[in-house]
Design an enzyme around this catalytic site. Structure first.
Site, PDB file in Angstrom:
ATOM      1  N   ASN A  49       0.829  -1.220   0.000  1.00  0.00           N
ATOM      2  CA  ASN A  49       0.000   0.000   0.000  1.00  0.00           C
ATOM      3  C   ASN A  49       0.860   1.265   0.000  1.00  0.00           C
ATOM      4  OD1 ASN A  49      -2.395  -1.494   0.230  1.00  0.00           O
ATOM      5  ND2 ASN A  49      -2.085  -1.678   2.434  1.00  0.00           N
ATOM      6  N   HIS A 135     -13.863  -1.271   6.581  1.00  0.00           N
ATOM      7  CA  HIS A 135     -12.734  -2.023   7.135  1.00  0.00           C
ATOM      8  C   HIS A 135     -13.072  -2.676   8.490  1.00  0.00           C
ATOM      9  CE1 HIS A 135      -8.604  -2.344   8.959  1.00  0.00           C
ATOM     10  NE2 HIS A 135      -8.360  -2.796   7.743  1.00  0.00           N
ATOM     11  N   GLU A 175     -15.626   4.437   4.003  1.00  0.00           N
ATOM     12  CA  GLU A 175     -14.250   4.647   3.565  1.00  0.00           C
ATOM     13  C   GLU A 175     -14.298   5.618   2.384  1.00  0.00           C
ATOM     14  OE1 GLU A 175     -12.009   1.030   2.881  1.00  0.00           O
ATOM     15  OE2 GLU A 175     -12.933   0.071   4.616  1.00  0.00           O
ATOM     16  N   SER A 179     -10.784  -0.434   0.489  1.00  0.00           N
ATOM     17  CA  SER A 179      -9.453  -1.034   0.500  1.00  0.00           C
ATOM     18  C   SER A 179      -9.339  -2.287  -0.353  1.00  0.00           C
ATOM     19  CB  SER A 179      -9.053  -1.359   1.935  1.00  0.00           C
ATOM     20  OG  SER A 179     -10.006  -2.196   2.541  1.00  0.00           O
ATOM     21  N   ASP A 203     -13.136   7.406   6.544  1.00  0.00           N
ATOM     22  CA  ASP A 203     -11.814   6.809   6.727  1.00  0.00           C
ATOM     23  C   ASP A 203     -11.147   6.832   5.357  1.00  0.00           C
ATOM     24  OD1 ASP A 203      -9.649   5.114   6.759  1.00  0.00           O
ATOM     25  OD2 ASP A 203     -10.659   3.474   7.804  1.00  0.00           O
ATOM     26  N   HIS A 206      -6.957   4.982   2.137  1.00  0.00           N
ATOM     27  CA  HIS A 206      -6.435   4.679   0.795  1.00  0.00           C
ATOM     28  C   HIS A 206      -6.582   5.833  -0.191  1.00  0.00           C
ATOM     29  CE1 HIS A 206      -5.786   0.467   1.846  1.00  0.00           C
ATOM     30  NE2 HIS A 206      -6.866   0.625   2.594  1.00  0.00           N
ATOM     31  N   LYS A 235       0.221   3.956   4.505  1.00  0.00           N
ATOM     32  CA  LYS A 235       0.041   3.691   3.077  1.00  0.00           C
ATOM     33  C   LYS A 235       0.787   4.776   2.282  1.00  0.00           C
ATOM     34  CE  LYS A 235      -4.097   1.406   4.650  1.00  0.00           C
ATOM     35  NZ  LYS A 235      -3.486   0.407   5.416  1.00  0.00           N
TER      36      LYS A 235
HETATM   37  C1  LIG Z   1      -9.706   1.513   5.322  1.00  0.00           C
HETATM   38  C2  LIG Z   1      -8.698   1.186   6.365  1.00  0.00           C
HETATM   39  N1  LIG Z   1      -8.791   1.779   7.564  1.00  0.00           N
HETATM   40  C3  LIG Z   1      -7.920   1.514   8.537  1.00  0.00           C
HETATM   41  C4  LIG Z   1      -6.892   0.626   8.341  1.00  0.00           C
HETATM   42  C5  LIG Z   1      -5.964   0.346   9.461  1.00  0.00           C
HETATM   43  O1  LIG Z   1      -4.862   1.198   9.372  1.00  0.00           O
HETATM   44  P1  LIG Z   1      -3.490   0.789  10.030  1.00  0.00           P
HETATM   45  O2  LIG Z   1      -2.839  -0.193   9.123  1.00  0.00           O
HETATM   46  O3  LIG Z   1      -2.753   2.088  10.152  1.00  0.00           O
HETATM   47  O4  LIG Z   1      -3.820   0.191  11.354  1.00  0.00           O
HETATM   48  C6  LIG Z   1      -6.739  -0.008   7.092  1.00  0.00           C
HETATM   49  C7  LIG Z   1      -5.686  -0.964   6.766  1.00  0.00           C
HETATM   50  O5  LIG Z   1      -4.695  -1.185   7.225  1.00  0.00           O
HETATM   51  C8  LIG Z   1      -7.675   0.275   6.090  1.00  0.00           C
HETATM   52  O6  LIG Z   1      -7.589  -0.321   4.905  1.00  0.00           O
END
Ligand SMILES: Cc1ncc(COP(=O)(O)O)c(C=O)c1O
Length: 386
Positions: A49, A135, A175, A179, A203, A206, A235
Site C-alpha cells: 500500500n 474495514h 471509507e 481497500s 476513513d 487509501h 500507506k
Molecule cells: C480503510 C482502512 N482503515 C484503517 C486501516 C488500518 O490502518 P493501520 O494499518 O494504520 O492500522 C486499514 C488498513 O490497514 C484500512 O484499509
C-alpha cells in the site's frame, strides 16, 4: 478447563485450514519496495500500500534518521504524560493546515484511531450506519460500541437515507476509497444526503496522498468536509500511524476520552518528524500521482478485456476470481514467475469474492506493470476457467 481452551484454539485453526483460509507471515529481506526478497528469491511486488513509493525513498529515510539523531528512539510515554513532543505538535499543525481542520489527534495506527473514535464518541441510543464493506477496524468498533449499528448496502446513498432516524443521533461511516475493491464512495451525494441529519465520518486510509489536489484525498477531491476524517500513515505516507481530523471540541474530547490515545505510548518523535517531511513530499511531488495515473491506464489497456478485472481509478486493482482456492492458485502461479500479488480471501472479503488484490505504486516502472499484465494473462489462461 485449560485443555478445553487449547482445544478451542486448535479447532479454529483446523477449521480455517480446511476452508483454505489460513494466512501466513512472509518474512521479507531488505526493503519492501517495488521489488522485495523473500527466502533468497526476488519478486516484483504488487501487494504493497506504499502507493507513492515513499517507504523506501532516500529523502524520507534520511528525515527519519535525522529525527532519530535529534530526538532519540522512543517517545517514552503516552501523550498526556510526557510522550507528546514538539514534533507531534508540528505534525498536527501541518495536518490541520493541509486538510482544513481545527484539530488533528494522533494515533499509533489507523486501526486504533477507528476504534478510539467509535468507542469514545458513541453512546447508547445512537444509530451508527456503516457501509457494509467498511474495514474490519470500523466494523469491530461499531459492534463493540454502545450504539446500535446497521450496515447499509455498499455505496447506496438511498439506503443510507432510508435508515437515518429522526429520533436518534446518527453517525454515518464510510471509507473514501474501499481497500479491497479500489472504488470510491459517493462522498458528494452522501454528504448532501446526511447534511444536518448525521455526523459524517470518512476513513480515507487509501485516498489520502493519492487523490485530490496536493494529495488532499477523497473528500477534497469532491469538495466535501466530513465532521470526522481519519487519515492513516502506513500507506501513501510510507510510514505508520494515523490521525483523526475534527473540530476543536471533538479534538478536546478525544484528547481526554479516547483510550487508544490516552493509554498508549505516543509514536516516536523521530517518526512524527519524518511524517512532517512525508506531508511535504506528498504535497509537492505531483509527479508521483501523475505516474500512478499513467501506470493505472497502462494496466487497464492490458486488462480491459477481462471480466474478472474491476478497473478502478485508484491504485487498487482487484481481480475477483470467486473461490479462495482459485485465488491461491493464481497467486502461487504468479509467484513462480517472480511476481507477488496477495490472494485476499474471506473473512477479509465477502464469501465467494476471493480475489487477487493488485496494487500499483509510483515506485513501479511501466516495464514492470507490463510484465505483470502479460504474466497475469498467461497464468489465467493456463489455470483455465478465465
Ligand atoms: C480503510 C482502512 N482503515 C484503517 C486501516 C488500518 O490502518 P493501520 O494499518 O494504520 O492500522 C486499514 C488498513 O490497514 C484500512 O484499509
Amino acid at each position: 478447563m485449560k485443555l478445553a481452551f487449547k482445544q478451542r484454539l486448535k479447532h479454529a485453526l483446523v477449521e480455517r485450514a480446511a476452508r483454505g483460509l489460513t494466512r501466513e507471515l512472509i518474512p521479507l529481506a531488505r526493503q519492501n519496495g517495488a521489488q522485495f526478497v523473500h527466502q533468497g528469491n526476488q519478486y516484483l511486488n504488487f501487494s504493497s500500500n506504499d502507493y507513492l513509493g515513499l517507504a523506501t525513498d532516500p529523502t524520507l529515510i534520511a528525515a527519519w534518521q535525522e529525527g532519530l539523531s535529534r530526538y532519540g528512539c522512543g517517545s517514552g510515554a503516552s501523550p498526556l504524560v510526557t510522550g507528546f513532543h514538539q514534533t507531534h505538535q508540528t505534525l498536527e499543525a501541518m495536518l490541520c493546515e493541509w486538510l482544513g481542520y481545527e484539530r488533528a489527534i494522533l494515533f499509533n495506527s489507523g486501526f486504533s484511531a477507528n476504534q478510539a473514535v467509535l468507542l469514545s464518541l458513541l453512546q447508547r441510543g445512537d444509530l451508527l450506519l456503516q457501509d457494509r464493506l467498511n474495514h474490519a477496524s470500523l466494523m469491530e468498533a461499531g459492534t463493540l460500541s454502545a450504539a446500535t449499528m446497521k450496515r447499509f448496502r455498499h455505496n447506496d446513498v438511498a439506503h443510507v437515507s432510508a435508515l437515518l432516524s429522526a429520533e436518534h443521533t446518527n453517525v454515518v461511516v464510510t471509507e473514501g476509497v474501499f481497500s479491497m475493491d479500489g472504488d470510491c464512495a459517493p462522498l458528494a451525494e452522501l454528504s448532501t444526503c446526511v447534511q444536518h441529519r448525521a455526523v459524517l465520518m470518512v476513513d480515507d486510509a487509501h485516498g489520502i496522498g493519492v487523490l485530490g489536489d496536493r494529495g488532499m484525498g477523497s473528500c477534497a477531491a469532491v469538495g466535501i468536509h466530513p465532521d470526522l476524517l481519519v487519515v492513516t500513515f502506513g500507506k501513501a505516507f510510507g510510514l505508520s500511524g494515523a490521525a483523526v481530523l475534527c473540530d476543536r471540541d471533538t479534538g478536546d474530547y478525544l484528547t481526554q476520552f479516547a483510550r487508544h490515545h490516552v493509554y498508549s505510548t505516543a509514536i516516536p518523535p523521530a517518526q512524527a518528524y519524518a511524517l512532517s517531511r512525508a506531508i511535504e513530499m506528498i504535497q509537492q511531488d505531483q509527479w508521483r500521482r501523475d505516474k500512478l495515473r499513467q501506470l493505472q491506464a497502462l494496466y487497464h489497456t492490458h486488462l480491459a478485456w477481462h471480466t474478472a478485472a474491476s478497473l478502478s481509478q485508484t491504485p487498487i486493482q482487484p481481480l475477483i476470481v470467486g473461490s479462495s482456492t482459485q485465488a491461491l492458485q493464481l497467486a502461487s502461479a504468479l509467484r513462480e514467475q517472480g511476481i507477488w500479488v496477495s490472494a485476499i480471501r474471506p473473512p477479509t472479503v465477502p464469501e465467494g469474492t476471493a480475489r487477487l488484490r493488485v496494487t500499483l505504486t509510483a515506485g513501479h516502472s511501466e516495464a514492470q506493470v507490463r510484465q505483470l499484465a502479460v504474466t497475469l494473462q498467461q497464468v489465467m489462461a493456463r489455470i483455465g476457467e478465465y
